[in-house]
Design an enzyme around this catalytic site. Structure first.
Site, PDB file in Angstrom:
ATOM      1  N   ARG A  73       0.853  -1.207   0.000  1.00 51.61           N
ATOM      2  CA  ARG A  73       0.000   0.000   0.000  1.00 51.61           C
ATOM      3  C   ARG A  73       0.878   1.242   0.000  1.00 51.61           C
ATOM      4  O   ARG A  73       0.599   2.215  -0.686  1.00 51.61           O
ATOM      5  CB  ARG A  73      -0.948   0.016   1.220  1.00 51.61           C
ATOM      6  CG  ARG A  73      -1.648   1.367   1.357  1.00 51.61           C
ATOM      7  CD  ARG A  73      -2.847   1.397   2.296  1.00 51.61           C
ATOM      8  NE  ARG A  73      -2.726   0.570   3.465  1.00 51.61           N
ATOM      9  CZ  ARG A  73      -1.932   0.814   4.525  1.00 51.61           C
ATOM     10  NH1 ARG A  73      -1.182   1.906   4.551  1.00 51.61           N
ATOM     11  NH2 ARG A  73      -1.879  -0.015   5.538  1.00 51.61           N
ATOM     12  N   ASP A 129      -8.055  18.738 -14.014  1.00 49.58           N
ATOM     13  CA  ASP A 129      -8.327  17.362 -14.452  1.00 49.58           C
ATOM     14  C   ASP A 129      -7.955  17.295 -15.933  1.00 49.58           C
ATOM     15  O   ASP A 129      -8.644  17.852 -16.782  1.00 49.58           O
ATOM     16  CB  ASP A 129      -9.816  17.057 -14.217  1.00 49.58           C
ATOM     17  CG  ASP A 129     -10.210  15.633 -14.634  1.00 49.58           C
ATOM     18  OD1 ASP A 129      -9.497  15.034 -15.468  1.00 49.58           O
ATOM     19  OD2 ASP A 129     -11.242  15.145 -14.149  1.00 49.58           O
ATOM     20  N   LYS A 172      -9.079   6.325 -19.070  1.00 49.68           N
ATOM     21  CA  LYS A 172      -9.456   6.841 -20.374  1.00 49.68           C
ATOM     22  C   LYS A 172      -8.254   6.775 -21.329  1.00 49.68           C
ATOM     23  O   LYS A 172      -7.722   5.698 -21.552  1.00 49.68           O
ATOM     24  CB  LYS A 172     -10.023   8.255 -20.209  1.00 49.68           C
ATOM     25  CG  LYS A 172     -10.995   8.395 -19.026  1.00 49.68           C
ATOM     26  CD  LYS A 172     -12.259   7.570 -19.186  1.00 49.68           C
ATOM     27  CE  LYS A 172     -13.097   7.484 -17.911  1.00 49.68           C
ATOM     28  NZ  LYS A 172     -13.417   8.734 -17.235  1.00 49.68           N
ATOM     29  N   TYR A 206     -17.209  16.674 -15.032  1.00 48.36           N
ATOM     30  CA  TYR A 206     -17.499  15.240 -15.093  1.00 48.36           C
ATOM     31  C   TYR A 206     -18.534  14.941 -14.008  1.00 48.36           C
ATOM     32  O   TYR A 206     -18.388  15.387 -12.863  1.00 48.36           O
ATOM     33  CB  TYR A 206     -16.199  14.459 -14.857  1.00 48.36           C
ATOM     34  CG  TYR A 206     -16.400  12.974 -14.695  1.00 48.36           C
ATOM     35  CD1 TYR A 206     -16.785  12.203 -15.777  1.00 48.36           C
ATOM     36  CD2 TYR A 206     -16.224  12.359 -13.458  1.00 48.36           C
ATOM     37  CE1 TYR A 206     -16.989  10.838 -15.626  1.00 48.36           C
ATOM     38  CE2 TYR A 206     -16.421  11.004 -13.303  1.00 48.36           C
ATOM     39  CZ  TYR A 206     -16.805  10.250 -14.398  1.00 48.36           C
ATOM     40  OH  TYR A 206     -17.006   8.911 -14.242  1.00 48.36           O
TER      41      TYR A 206
HETATM   42  C1  LIG Z   1     -13.839   9.159 -15.951  1.00 50.99           C
HETATM   43  C2  LIG Z   1     -13.474  10.502 -15.458  1.00 50.99           C
HETATM   44  C3  LIG Z   1     -13.198  10.741 -14.097  1.00 50.99           C
HETATM   45  C4  LIG Z   1     -13.336   9.650 -13.048  1.00 50.99           C
HETATM   46  O1  LIG Z   1     -12.409   8.651 -13.217  1.00 50.99           O
HETATM   47  P1  LIG Z   1     -12.652   7.101 -12.805  1.00 50.99           P
HETATM   48  O2  LIG Z   1     -11.411   6.442 -13.261  1.00 50.99           O
HETATM   49  O3  LIG Z   1     -13.883   6.648 -13.501  1.00 50.99           O
HETATM   50  O4  LIG Z   1     -12.820   7.094 -11.324  1.00 50.99           O
HETATM   51  C5  LIG Z   1     -12.798  12.004 -13.719  1.00 50.99           C
HETATM   52  N1  LIG Z   1     -12.712  13.003 -14.615  1.00 50.99           N
HETATM   53  C6  LIG Z   1     -12.987  12.828 -15.917  1.00 50.99           C
HETATM   54  C7  LIG Z   1     -12.860  13.966 -16.858  1.00 50.99           C
HETATM   55  C8  LIG Z   1     -13.379  11.586 -16.389  1.00 50.99           C
HETATM   56  O5  LIG Z   1     -13.665  11.417 -17.690  1.00 50.99           O
END
Ligand SMILES: *Cc1c(COP(=O)(O)O)cnc(C)c1O
Length: 392
Positions: free
Chosen positions: A51, A177, A202, A104
């Site tokens: 961890r 982000d 993604k 998001y």
């Molecule tokens: C998918 C997504 C998230 C969240 O991520 P997870 O891996 O699903 O927890 C946060 N920000 C954006 C822009 C996303 O597309």
């Protein structure tokens, strides 16, 4: 691996020296929870318990930090686990956050349903409008500005450099982000952001086979009280424990190696799909930052290398046509998520953004979102054309 190396050189080599024991050119999957100590407290290279640190995860963390040009990277079990760690590390009850009005859905849900009951307040603002961000700041109380650019699913663009100035003047940190643009198309830290977050699920992972998150801190954070953000995030990563496992780290690292060439192809294909949609009668509006008519096209052109693989569009004949078109495609996969090699189509109002229905973040019901993959673009367009000719 020095910062002077090009992006793909860093993606393939940063944090990934050949394995000392065998010379394996790819970091092995260290599927292990604990490590033999050479006498009490005698950790080999600092590894004690997975961890706290695991060599496969370390490789990913070093790589993502090198790609974003930051001081340190942190890998998580999901994008939201990383975001939660950042929020807990940097905010206390009573603090206020400015959140995008088309964040998001899960990010908005986090601030509204998780952080708010714990005493962290937020306001939402149109991040595409610098003055709206300034107006949403509560002097003395706003400690964080959260930016997503491009946004999901409306492909809005926020001016990172201008918003960094506003946040810093107010004594707040700027978190960006960078999931949609990726480290390849956009470098928020170089534009003044203090922390970058990713859903590596993604584009960074890129093959729709792993869920993960990453956080990278800037080399120097000058916001008073936040100079130690890196140490705070490191402490919270270990204390909360939402870390990426070894196999997930390995898959993400493998994805990152081809990020640059995948993104170039995503952008090539998206541009051609946009051109097709712009010429189709059934489409009333195409949302893509690469279009000169996009409200913040100039900002996007300044801060992004290219405009990405996400495209949204509105159907002239409304929600029913949008829902039917999503079901009429065959090569495009109807599904949530984005950023994989395969093309995805979805109806945000009923799918990814159903959780924000009835809030200020509700999206138009005639909207379709595309994650343009890296297949042969002629095949993608032919399939879309068939669906739109029937339902447009
Ligand atoms: C998918 C997504 C998230 C969240 O991520 P997870 O891996 O699903 O927890 C946060 N920000 C954006 C822009 C996303 O597309």
């Amino acid at each position: 691996m020095s910062d002077e190396h090009g992006f793909s050189t860093r993606a393939i080599h940063a944090g990934q020296e050949a394995d000392e024991l065998t010379g394996a050119v790819v970091p092995p999957i260290y599927q292990v929870s604990t490590y033999k100590q050479d006498g009490i407290g005698g950790f080999r290279n600092g590894y004690e318990y997975s961890r706290s640190a695991n060599p496969t995860r370390t490789a990913l963390e070093e790589c993502i930090a090198a790609l974003e040009g930051g001081s340190r990277g942190f890998a998580f079990a999901s994008g939201l686990a990383g975001q939660d760690t950042v929020a807990r590390a940097l905010l206390v009850p009573g603090d206020h956050v400015v959140v995008p009005n088309d964040a998001y859905g899960g990010t908005y849900r986090y601030f509204n349903k998780v952080a708010k009951p714990q005493g962290i307040e937020h306001s939402i603002a149109n991040m595409g409008d610098v003055e709206a961000v300034r107006a949403a700041i509560r002097p003395g109380q706003t400690k964080m500005v959260w930016v997503e650019t491009p946004t999901n699913p409306l492909l809005g663009i926020a001016d990172i450099e201008a918003i960094a100035g506003i946040a810093h003047d107010a004594g707040a940190v700027l978190v960006v982000d960078n999931t949609f643009a990726t480290a390849y198309l956009q470098s928020p830290l170089a534009l003044g952001a203090d922390v970058v977050t990713h859903s590596t699920t993604k584009y960074s992972g890129g093959h729709s086979d792993v869920v993960g998150g990453a956080v990278v801190t800037a080399t120097e954070i000058r916001v008073p009280g936040y100079e130690d953000a890196e140490e705070r995030i490191a402490f919270h990563q270990n204390s909360i424990g939402g870390v990426a496992g070894p196999f997930d780290s390995w898959l993400t690292l493998r994805g990152l190696k081809t990020l640059a060439i995948r993104m170039e192809r995503h952008c090539d294909n998206a541009e051609k799909v946009v051109e097709f949609l712009e010429g189709h009668d059934g489409v009333s509006q195409v949302l893509y930052p690469g279009l000169p008519g996009h409200a913040n096209h100039d900002v996007a052109a300044r801060q992004m290398k290219r405009f990405g693989g996400m495209v949204s569009f509105r159907m002239r004949r409304g929600e029913d046509a949008a829902v039917k078109a999503c079901a009429a495609v065959s090569l495009w996969t109807l599904g949530e998520s984005l950023g994989g090699v395969e093309s995805l189509i979805e109806h945000p109002g009923r799918m990814t953004h159903a959780s924000v229905a009835g809030t200020e973040l509700e999206v138009p019901s005639d909207l379709i979102r595309l994650s343009v993959g890296i297949e042969d673009v002629d095949d993608l367009i032919a399939d879309l054309r068939e669906a739109l000719d029937i339902h447009g």
